[in-house]
Scaffold this motif. Sequence first.
Motif, mmCIF file in Angstrom:
data_model
loop_
_atom_site.group_PDB
_atom_site.id
_atom_site.type_symbol
_atom_site.label_atom_id
_atom_site.label_comp_id
_atom_site.label_asym_id
_atom_site.label_seq_id
_atom_site.Cartn_x
_atom_site.Cartn_y
_atom_site.Cartn_z
ATOM 1 N N GLU A 324 0.825 -1.207 0.000
ATOM 2 C CA GLU A 324 0.000 0.000 0.000
ATOM 3 C C GLU A 324 0.861 1.261 0.000
ATOM 4 N N THR A 325 1.961 1.235 0.754
ATOM 5 C CA THR A 325 2.861 2.397 0.774
ATOM 6 C C THR A 325 3.452 2.640 -0.603
ATOM 7 N N LEU A 326 3.857 1.573 -1.288
ATOM 8 C CA LEU A 326 4.411 1.713 -2.630
ATOM 9 C C LEU A 326 3.365 2.239 -3.603
ATOM 10 N N GLN A 327 2.162 1.694 -3.563
ATOM 11 C CA GLN A 327 1.102 2.157 -4.451
ATOM 12 C C GLN A 327 0.769 3.624 -4.189
ATOM 13 N N ARG A 328 0.713 4.014 -2.900
ATOM 14 C CA ARG A 328 0.425 5.408 -2.561
ATOM 15 C C ARG A 328 1.526 6.323 -3.087
ATOM 16 N N ALA A 464 -2.427 18.611 -0.369
ATOM 17 C CA ALA A 464 -2.436 17.247 0.159
ATOM 18 C C ALA A 464 -1.047 16.620 0.117
ATOM 19 N N LEU A 465 -0.245 16.975 -0.893
ATOM 20 C CA LEU A 465 1.107 16.432 -0.985
ATOM 21 C C LEU A 465 2.040 17.047 0.051
ATOM 22 N N ALA A 466 1.849 18.336 0.340
ATOM 23 C CA ALA A 466 2.761 19.034 1.251
ATOM 24 C C ALA A 466 2.296 19.025 2.694
ATOM 25 N N ALA A 467 1.023 18.731 2.947
ATOM 26 C CA ALA A 467 0.458 18.836 4.291
ATOM 27 C C ALA A 467 1.028 17.768 5.212
ATOM 28 N N GLY A 468 0.854 18.008 6.519
ATOM 29 C CA GLY A 468 1.372 17.094 7.521
ATOM 30 C C GLY A 468 0.473 15.905 7.749
ATOM 31 N N PRO A 469 0.896 14.989 8.614
ATOM 32 C CA PRO A 469 0.141 13.746 8.847
ATOM 33 C C PRO A 469 -1.195 13.941 9.546
ATOM 34 N N THR A 477 1.336 9.911 3.200
ATOM 35 C CA THR A 477 2.335 10.495 2.306
ATOM 36 C C THR A 477 3.731 10.235 2.846
ATOM 37 N N THR A 478 4.630 9.786 1.985
ATOM 38 C CA THR A 478 6.004 9.540 2.418
ATOM 39 C C THR A 478 6.719 10.867 2.686
ATOM 40 N N GLN A 479 7.773 10.808 3.462
ATOM 41 C CA GLN A 479 8.509 12.022 3.805
ATOM 42 C C GLN A 479 9.144 12.643 2.570
ATOM 43 N N GLU A 480 9.660 11.804 1.671
ATOM 44 C CA GLU A 480 10.259 12.331 0.440
ATOM 45 C C GLU A 480 9.232 13.089 -0.391
ATOM 46 N N MET A 481 8.019 12.521 -0.487
ATOM 47 C CA MET A 481 6.977 13.173 -1.272
ATOM 48 C C MET A 481 6.527 14.473 -0.599
#
Length: 530
Positions: A324-328, A464-469, A477-481
């Motif tokens: 799921e992490t990879l797909q996300r 959504a890409l830059a927002a926090g958890p 969202t991964t930290q790199e993304m």
Amino acid sequence: MSTAAHRTSTRPSAAVLTSARQRQGGDRTGSRSGNSAEHALLRLQASAGNRAATAAVQRARAGEQAGGQGSAPQNSTAPAGAQKKNYRDRIAGLLDRFKKNLDPIDTFIKGVQTPANAGFTQQAAAAANEGLKHSAAASGTSAASGNLLTEATGTVVSGMDAYKNMKDARKHETGAGHHTAGKKAKVKGTDAVIGAAGSGAYSAAIAKEVTKIQKAADAAVASEASGIASASVAALKSVRSVFRVGGAARKYRKVKELGDPHLVHAESLARLNESREHANWAAAEAFVALDAYWKQDGEGRLELIGEAVDAAWEAMGEARDAAETLQRAERDVEKLNTVQGYAKKKQLTKIGKETVGGALGESTKAAAGVVTAVAAGTAGLASNPVGWGLAGAGAGLVLGVTLYKALRAATKRYEEVRRPEVWAPQGETPAEAASRSESLKHALKFWKKVSKGERQAMAREIYALAAGPHIPGSGGTTQEMRQSGMALLIALKAGPADHKLDEDAWVASLDDPAKTDAWIKEIAEQLASG
């Protein structure tokens, strides 16, 4: 764990009150004991009559309702400051609506009537046709009057918007709301200044045409002054467009420097894929071990099988999470690629519009004004075909950009109600699609802005890409993304320095659900501006 204590209400329920009233239905005295206002009614009926009793009971009930709500008597008039703000907002809204209704007429005047008047004036001067010259001057007076009305109204609206946004910027002090309001205050303030100068130029144009109609002796002076004024205003607009082109070009370059997301995140995706493969192998090995324990005999077999089942279950969960992490991450890379492409496209479009309609169109109009002023100063009222040609070319460029923008806006308004599900926020039920005729009617409402279009949708994706958890939908969202999303915000001039925040406070604001709306509005504004 203790049981939560529930507060018992001291107010009887509706069912209890109804039952009590039914039991007391035949008891007149009991029914009178329910309401003090009814006691007053019976006493006053005997002494003062029904009319006085009714008025008194109404006053008593009003007092009881106010007391029951626990509120003090309120003054019907709002505070002076609130009334003033309400009136100011209403006036600004009415003026803005009035100005937007004038815009189509103003566009026709600038793009068609004014160049045509210049052509007729040149023809009349060449043929010494006084009748045609008089008619062209009368048409020019009406055209300049229409331009003046639109420009003056726009100046007032821009000034009020600038004042409102200045107050909003001071209220927020820092953050996305401060930056959005501060930038709009500067833009609207500049619009107000240029609008005031434009109003003066149109006033000079009216004076020029009136002197031609009256055949006044100072007609040449008025024509020269009008040419200088129009050239100065057009030059101001051209310079502003040049600065806007430069800002859009810098923003485009910064977004481009972020690189292709597929290449930037190739290594991180490879690591995630490797983790997924390891998790799958671990799950497979756990199932092999479980199968081996099933085939064994002896004491402790069931205990070993139980431990193997737990290990296999845990390994399956880890494998599922890794997949799921990879797909996300893969979906986020595609989203990042899409929003970066959209951001670059918006800046290129802005560069094109400002170059054609502003830098070229307005500079051409400025040259036409200079030619008109020189001709008026050296040859009286003799017209010059060069000035006419320049005026027509400049007006054509500006008109073309204006029509393009109007068509694009109408298309977006049509799509907004015709296909509301396309750009609807995730998790929100889209509105019911309108019919074709209703959508066409909505598309023609040029005074309305698009509230749910592509730009707003892209702003939500970037946030959504830059927002926090702690922001719904951004927890996976991964930290790199997330770092790439933040880098895109900085490229769009929505970084810590733009918001007057240090990096930690800026990152914290991205993780604050209360600031989500302000962030989306900020990103949408930065996508549209240079």
